[in-house]
Each structure stands twice: as structure tokens, then as C-alpha cells.
Design an enzyme around this catalytic site. Structure first.
Site, PDB file in Angstrom:
ATOM      1  N   HIS A   1       2.300  -4.881 -16.225  1.00 47.94           N
ATOM      2  CA  HIS A   1       1.916  -5.154 -15.214  1.00 47.94           C
ATOM      3  C   HIS A   1       3.225  -4.447 -13.872  1.00 47.94           C
ATOM      4  O   HIS A   1       2.001  -4.449 -12.859  1.00 47.94           O
ATOM      5  CB  HIS A   1       1.251  -6.437 -15.056  1.00 47.94           C
ATOM      6  CG  HIS A   1       2.113  -7.579 -13.343  1.00 47.94           C
ATOM      7  ND1 HIS A   1       3.752  -7.491 -14.668  1.00 47.94           N
ATOM      8  CD2 HIS A   1       1.990  -8.411 -13.045  1.00 47.94           C
ATOM      9  CE1 HIS A   1       3.891  -8.623 -14.142  1.00 47.94           C
ATOM     10  NE2 HIS A   1       3.546  -8.031 -12.754  1.00 47.94           N
TER      11      HIS A   1
ATOM     12  N   PRO B   1       2.750  -0.547 -11.819  1.00 45.84           N
ATOM     13  CA  PRO B   1       3.150   0.221 -10.453  1.00 45.84           C
ATOM     14  C   PRO B   1       4.931  -0.365 -10.563  1.00 45.84           C
ATOM     15  O   PRO B   1       4.927  -1.296 -10.995  1.00 45.84           O
ATOM     16  CB  PRO B   1       2.626  -1.155  -9.450  1.00 45.84           C
ATOM     17  CG  PRO B   1       2.054  -2.112  -9.920  1.00 45.84           C
ATOM     18  CD  PRO B   1       1.474  -1.721 -11.074  1.00 45.84           C
ATOM     19  N   GLY B   2       5.380   0.401 -10.113  1.00 44.84           N
ATOM     20  CA  GLY B   2       7.018   0.441 -10.111  1.00 44.84           C
ATOM     21  C   GLY B   2       7.460  -0.632  -9.172  1.00 44.84           C
ATOM     22  O   GLY B   2       6.378  -1.922  -8.505  1.00 44.84           O
ATOM     23  N   SER B   3       8.646  -1.082  -8.199  1.00 39.90           N
ATOM     24  CA  SER B   3       8.976  -1.969  -7.390  1.00 39.90           C
ATOM     25  C   SER B   3       8.903  -1.192  -6.239  1.00 39.90           C
ATOM     26  O   SER B   3       9.022   0.063  -5.997  1.00 39.90           O
ATOM     27  CB  SER B   3      10.684  -2.253  -7.850  1.00 39.90           C
ATOM     28  OG  SER B   3      11.216  -1.491  -8.142  1.00 39.90           O
TER      29      SER B   3
ATOM     30  N   LEU C   1       0.993  -1.224   0.466  1.00 38.70           N
ATOM     31  CA  LEU C   1      -0.012   0.234  -0.204  1.00 38.70           C
ATOM     32  C   LEU C   1       0.740   1.625  -0.447  1.00 38.70           C
ATOM     33  O   LEU C   1       1.992   1.445   0.348  1.00 38.70           O
ATOM     34  CB  LEU C   1      -0.574  -0.113   1.646  1.00 38.70           C
ATOM     35  CG  LEU C   1      -1.388   1.115   1.652  1.00 38.70           C
ATOM     36  CD1 LEU C   1      -2.704   1.863   0.189  1.00 38.70           C
ATOM     37  CD2 LEU C   1      -2.326   0.930   2.603  1.00 38.70           C
TER      38      LEU C   1
ATOM     39  N   ASN D   1      -4.130 -10.915 -13.366  1.00 36.71           N
ATOM     40  CA  ASN D   1      -3.784 -12.597 -12.461  1.00 36.71           C
ATOM     41  C   ASN D   1      -5.444 -12.934 -13.146  1.00 36.71           C
ATOM     42  O   ASN D   1      -6.249 -13.000 -12.488  1.00 36.71           O
ATOM     43  CB  ASN D   1      -2.657 -13.042 -11.060  1.00 36.71           C
ATOM     44  CG  ASN D   1      -1.710 -12.700 -11.652  1.00 36.71           C
ATOM     45  OD1 ASN D   1      -0.850 -12.241 -12.193  1.00 36.71           O
ATOM     46  ND2 ASN D   1      -1.242 -13.537 -10.520  1.00 36.71           N
TER      47      ASN D   1
END
Lengths: 144, 494
Positions: free
Chosen positions: B417, B391-393, B220, B343
Site C-alpha cells: 500500500h 503512493p511513495g513517501s 494531496l 485499511n
């Protein structure tokens, strides 16, 4: 004699791959369970406060292993159970099917144990259960 | 770059490339022409840099295996962030004809409807700075995270079954959110499902975890808008200015989804066996078979669970903001921007070789990216294309894109993704120290709070591909068009 390694991990980009060893099939199965839980917690540090008797049946060794490890993940998700060790394992073959009986010892997740990551599922990917040079070797990949 | 010392696990890349005969079609497109048992060609969307990563593991051989499955149409596809999975690669997309095609749990993944939700606010970086620590701590207390993270609310088995049937609107009916929330989700947060197709065991695993983030790469994040690339579209999506605070939630269907996947893999194996399968994890069933139909229904139920899960988390985020900022969530305009599944398998209409047909599109670690006009897109966004959230890491940028008509032509309306792993968690734990990772993030102004320190190391930014490169390729190849870039300010990790 050098003590046999219980298990070791191998590179796998997204998942976790391990080989577990045992002088008999029971030991290799027990060490597989430790390999799965050591991904998330140091099983040596988990106290044996909870004791469960389990019984699993399978058509073959692979499905027996799958269901055995899946049962442990079920306890993890439903009761926050983490493993310390497996005792008194007995695998027998009856009428073409395998039966596994064992005592599993462990505790509920609590602040004392540093838990991290997750094993989502057991998979059949690259699964192999074979006896090599007198040693049972279990290869498996779990999804994390 | 990960060095791979275990020979068992390494494929000989030189052989692989010559065997598969990869042809570079343009800067971001690679094709493996149809040959042997392949029913269709395989196509990888990647730059030279990303392709170098992709060639390091089994991604290419896995996508070639997928191209051999019955009833597959057009191309078996790998997205720019693709990496090795089990059976299908992660970042794999494949569509199958209804009449002779298959559905495969391995083509969806174990974490069914793992997805990302973006929530907007009208707060700015200036509003957030003095409150950041407090809001992170409040959210950490309100949103259960990590292994064994206890859910705040207890549900009965009957309630869990209702979740499987009704999806996000169940959670809203229970008071977790706003009625209009479902207008801004893929499928409006609901797919038709029969809970009877889901085992008591799966329900037992899901019951105590409903309303929790989980562990692993789930998070989050508080983000600030760093750059607006496509102003017209970003305004329509509710991202209106640089420095605006937004929130991102990444999680899925927890143990329930994992159990559904495991059980249906098992059922399909029992029924069809492994004979003729290139990889055990490619196990599948004909779409229209009893087992195929039951899996789709169970998968849909697990997807509904995931939407309810993200909905409950959304509610607790709003409550946390209300508490810390002393304003109502409505006043802070905390509506959902969009919620994507990455997924999942869906029955969708596509044009294949000039013919309109209904196909079962598998997206495993891939995001739907429908272009303007598609009926599936909420009306308010329909003229712009579907919002695509990538989203990135941990600690790197995340992106908002919009779907394109070209993606519909090229990839059944799909794109990447996320960043995609390049290093295993074991290698990460050996290589990095959690204190170093956390202090590096803190020095960039990113506060991190995790249920586990080891978890931080396992998800260190260095273990992922470069997200900027992934979205650039997505944009340049036409799979998704860049709209805005967000940077993290605070992260809660499972």
C-alpha cells in the site's frame, strides 16, 4: 532529591509509546495525558483558557486510563481542544469500580501553538499500570 | 536505518528467526511453516533488502500470531512494505472462513478506509510549471488540512448519518462531484451499513471533520507521469503520456473511523476477554456473531464516510484547478482514475485449496489487487485488472499498477500500500530539520505546503522504505503488475 521525570517516549515504528510516572496514581494519569498531547503540541505553551470538569468510571485501572485519554481525544476532535494541564485529579474505588474526577485546562487550537501530527486512538497494546519501587509507572502505545 | 536503543521494545532477532524457522522459498517469498498453535503457515513477500527491514521489528511475530486466529485460511500474509502494527502488522493480509472465522478491528486498523484516489488531467508539466505555486496555494486554502483544520462546510448530525449510509454518492448528490465518479471506486464508493451500529460519540467526532485531509501521513499531491511501463493498460486507465499531470489524495475516515475501531475493540474485549489472546490488539469476534456483524456494518459506515471525504476533496481540487487555469474541470478531463481502500475488511469469493468460498479478507495497509475479469472491477477496466495505486513517501515516486490473477492465487488479490515506515516519528524529529527537508525537496523541484513544519520532518522521505524496491518486489512476485510511475511536483501535507 532529583525531580521525577513526568514521562518519556520510546521507539515504536509506526506508533508512539510512552512511559508516564507519578508518586501516586493520579500524577501518573495526569502525566499520561501530557505525554499524549505533547506528541501534537507543546503543552507548556498552551494557555489555560478553557476549563472542563470530567468524570470517568472504569472496571479496572486500564479501562479507566483508556477512557480518560479517549475523552481528551474526543475534545480534540470535536472542539479542537489542546491540553495545558490536569488539575485536582482524584481516583477512587467504589464497589469494585474506579472513578476518576479531574479538572482539565487548555485552549482551542490556534496559530499561536504549533500543532502537528495526530493521535488517532488510545490502544491497549503493551498497556501496563504498575507500582515499581514506590513509583507508579504507566506504559502505553497510542496510534498515530 | 533506525537504531533501536530501548530494550523493552526490541525482540531478539536471532532467536526470532531460529524460533520461527523462516524458509526462503524464492527471491521474494519467505515462509514460516505451520507449527504449534498456527492454523496456517505465514508468508512474507519481500526481497533480501526489505526482509532486513521487516526483521528489525515485530512484523514476523505479529504475522505468526495472526496465523493462529480461528478460521484463517491458506496463509497469513505480509506484503513487501510490512512493518510492525498493533496486533496485525501493517501490510498484513488474512482471510477467514464465514462459518468459523473471525473479524478483527485490529486487522483493519484505526483509520478505516484510509485510501488513495488518483485523478487525471489533460494538463502537462509545461502547463503546470507557471501555475504551480498558485494552484498549491489555492488548494491549500480550499482543502482543510492538519490538526484542527476547519472544515469549509458545516454538517448536521442527520447529514453525517446520511453519509454513513450512502457513501460517495451522498457527496455527489450534494454537488461535490460528477455522477460518473462512483464508477471508478472500489465498491463504487459504498458498502451496506446500518448507522445504528455507529455510536453518537463517533458521529460527534466525525461531524466537524467531514471534508478534511487530516494530519499525519495524509497528503494531496500534484504529480507528473514520469514513465509509462505498460502502455496498453496505462492508456486504458487514462494515463496516456509522459509529462501528464495527475493528482493523488491520501486520507481516510478521520476521528469517526478511529472512534468506531476503539469502541468495537472495547466491546469485543468486554464480551470475550483477553484470555487466550496472544496480543490484546488481536481481539476479534466470530464473523457471524452479533458483535461481528455489527462491527462489519459500523466499519462499512466509516468506509462510506471516508469515500465521501475523498469525494469532497476531489470537488475542491477541481474547483481550485478551474479557478487557476480558467477552464472547466470537464474540459481539463479531471475524471477519477480509481480510488482504493487500504485499511478494510471485505467479504469476497476466493478459491482456497481448489474450493470456491466466501471469506472475510482483512487488508491492513494492503491494497486489493484483483486480476482481469473480476466482477468487482469497473467494466471499463475489467479486461486489464484493477488499478492499484501505491503512493511513495513525501517527495518520492508513486506508482500505478494493475491487479493480477496471480495475486488472487497468492494473496487473496492483495499487494503493498505504500513505502512503509522504517523510522519512528520521534527519531525523525531528532534526526532531521524541517528547513533541510523542505529545501531538499525544493531543490528537486517539489513545492511543499504543510499545516505544520514538524509534520514535514515526521514524514521526511528518509523515514520510509524504498518505494521503488517495494513495487519491484510486488511486480516480480506477481502481486501487482507495474503500469506507470509518477513523480511529485507539489505536496500539501496535513
Amino acid at each position: 532529591m532529583i525531580e521525577m521525570k513526568k514521562y518519556e517516549y520510546f521507539e515504536h515504528t509506526a506508533d508512539a509509546k510512552f512511559k508516564a510516572y507519578g508518586k501516586n496514581l493520579e500524577d501518573a494519569f495526569s502525566n499520561s495525558a501530557l505525554a499524549v498531547f505533547d506528541i501534537m503540541v507543546n503543552t507548556n505553551l498552551v494557555e489555560p483558557k478553557i476549563k472542563k470538569e470530567i468524570k470517568i468510571t472504569g472496571k479496572n485501572k486500564e479501562s479507566l486510563l483508556f477512557d480518560f485519554l479517549d475523552e481528551l481525544l474526543f475534545f480534540l476532535d470535536t472542539e479542537n481542544f489542546v491540553l495545558h494541564k490536569v488539575e485536582n485529579m482524584k481516583i477512587t474505588r467504589k464497589k469494585g469500580a474506579y472513578e476518576l474526577k479531574a479538572t482539565i485546562l487548555g485552549d482551542k487550537i490556534n496559530k499561536k501553538y504549533e500543532v502537528s501530527g495526530i493521535v488517532k486512538a488510545i490502544t491497549y497494546n503493551e498497556m501496563e499500570i504498575a507500582k515499581k519501587d514506590g513509583v507508579w509507572v504507566i506504559t502505553a502505545v497510542v496510534d498515530r | 536505518m533506525v537504531s533501536n536503543n530501548n530494550n523493552n521494545n526490541v525482540i531478539n532477532n536471532d532467536n526470532q528467526i531460529s524460533d520461527f524457522g523462516i524458509v526462503k522459498k524464492d527471491a521474494n517469498t519467505w515462509q514460516i511453516p505451520k507449527k504449534g498453535a498456527m492454523n496456517v503457515p505465514a508468508v512474507v513477500y519481500a526481497s533480501d533488502i526489505l526482509m532486513a527491514n521487516i526483521k528489525q521489528d515485530k512484523t514476523i511475530s505479529q504475522i505468526v500470531n495472526v496465523a493462529q486466529l480461528p478460521g484463517i485460511v491458506k496463509n497469513a500474509l505480509a506484503m513487501p512494505d510490512a512493518h510492525q502494527g498493533y496486533g496485525f502488522p501493517i501490510g498484513g493480509v488474512a482471510a477467514f472462513r464465514q462459518k468459523d472465522g473471525v473479524i478483527s478491528p485490529g486487522g483493519v486498523g484505526f483509520d478505516i478506509n484510509c485510501g488513495v484516489r488518483m485523478i487525471k488531467t489533460n494538463l502537462t508539466v509545461e502547463d503546470m510549471m507557471p501555475k504551480k505555486r498558485e494552484i498549491i496555494n489555492t488548494m491549500f486554502a480550499n482543502v482543510p488540512a492538519g490538526l484542527g483544520g476547519k472544515a469549509n462546510v458545516r454538517f448536521t448530525e442527520e447529514e453525517t448519518i446520511e453519509v454513513l449510509e450512502k457513501g460517495a454518492k451522498w457527496a455527489i448528490k450534494q454537488g461535490f462531484g460528477w455522477k460518473e465518479d462512483t464508477d471508478r471506486m472500489e465498491e463504487n464508493g459504498y458498502m451496506k451499513a446500518d448507522p445504528n451500529d455507529i455510536s453518537a460519540r463517533a458521529i460527534a467526532r466525525g461531524k466537524p471533520q467531514l471534508g478534511s485531509l487530516g494530519a499525519g501521513n495524509h497528503f494531496l499531491e500534484i504529480q507528473s507521469v514520469d514513465k509509462i511501463i505498460d502502455e496498453k493498460t496505462s492508456n486504458a486507465f487514462g494515463v496516456t503520456k509522459k509529462g501528464q499531470i495527475v493528482l493523488m489524495v491520501h486520507c481516510g475516515s478521520r476521528g469517526l473511523g478511529h472512534q468506531v475501531a476503539s469502541e468495537y475493540i472495547r466491546k469485543m474485549e468486554d464480551k470475550y476477554g483477553f484470555a487466550g489472546l496472544l496480543d490484546r490488539e488481536l481481539i476479534n469476534a466470530p464473523i457471524s456473531s452479533d458483535l461481528g456483524v455489527a462491527y462489519y456494518s459500523a466499519m462499512s459506515g466509516a468506509a462510506n464516510y471516508a469515500w465521501s471525504n475523498r469525494q469532497m476533496i476531489t470537488h475542491w481540487i477541481r474547483e481550485s484547478f478551474e479557478k487557476v487555469f480558467g477552464r472547466t474541470a470537464k474540459d481539463m478531463e479531471m475524471s477519477i482514475i480509481y480510488d482504493v481502500c487500504h485499511n478494510v475488511a471485505k467479504m469476497e469469493n476466493h478459491v482456497v485449496d481448489g474450493e470456491k468460498m466466501n471469506v472475510c479478507v482483512h487488508r491492513k495497509g494492503a491494497t486489493r489487487s484483483f486480476g482481469p475479469g473480476r466482477i468487482e472491477i469497473p467494466e471499463i477496466y475489467r479486461a486489464y485488472g484493477q488499478p492499484v495505486i501505491i503512493p511513495g513517501s513525501m517527495g518520492t515516486a508513486s506508482y500505478l499498477l494493475r491487479g493480477t490473477k496471480k495475486a488472487e492465487e497468492l494473496s487473496f488479490g492483495s499487494t503493498a500500500h505504500g513505502a512503509g515506515r522504517v523510522m519512528s516519528r520521534f527519531a525523525a524529529v531528532k534526526k532531521f530539520r524541517s528547513e533541510t527537508v523542505a529545501s531538499e525537496l525544493e531543490s528537486k523541484g517539489i513545492m511543499i505546503k504543510s499545516a505544520s513544519w514538524k509534520g514535514i520532518v515526521e514524514e521526511a522521505p528518509q523515514v520510509y522504505k524504498d518505494i521503488d524496491e517495494v513495487v519491484r518486489v510486488s511486480h516480480d512476485a506477481g502481486l501487482g503488475s507495474l503500469v506507470a510511475r509518477m513523480v511529485p511536483m507539489g505536496v500539501i501535507k496535513g
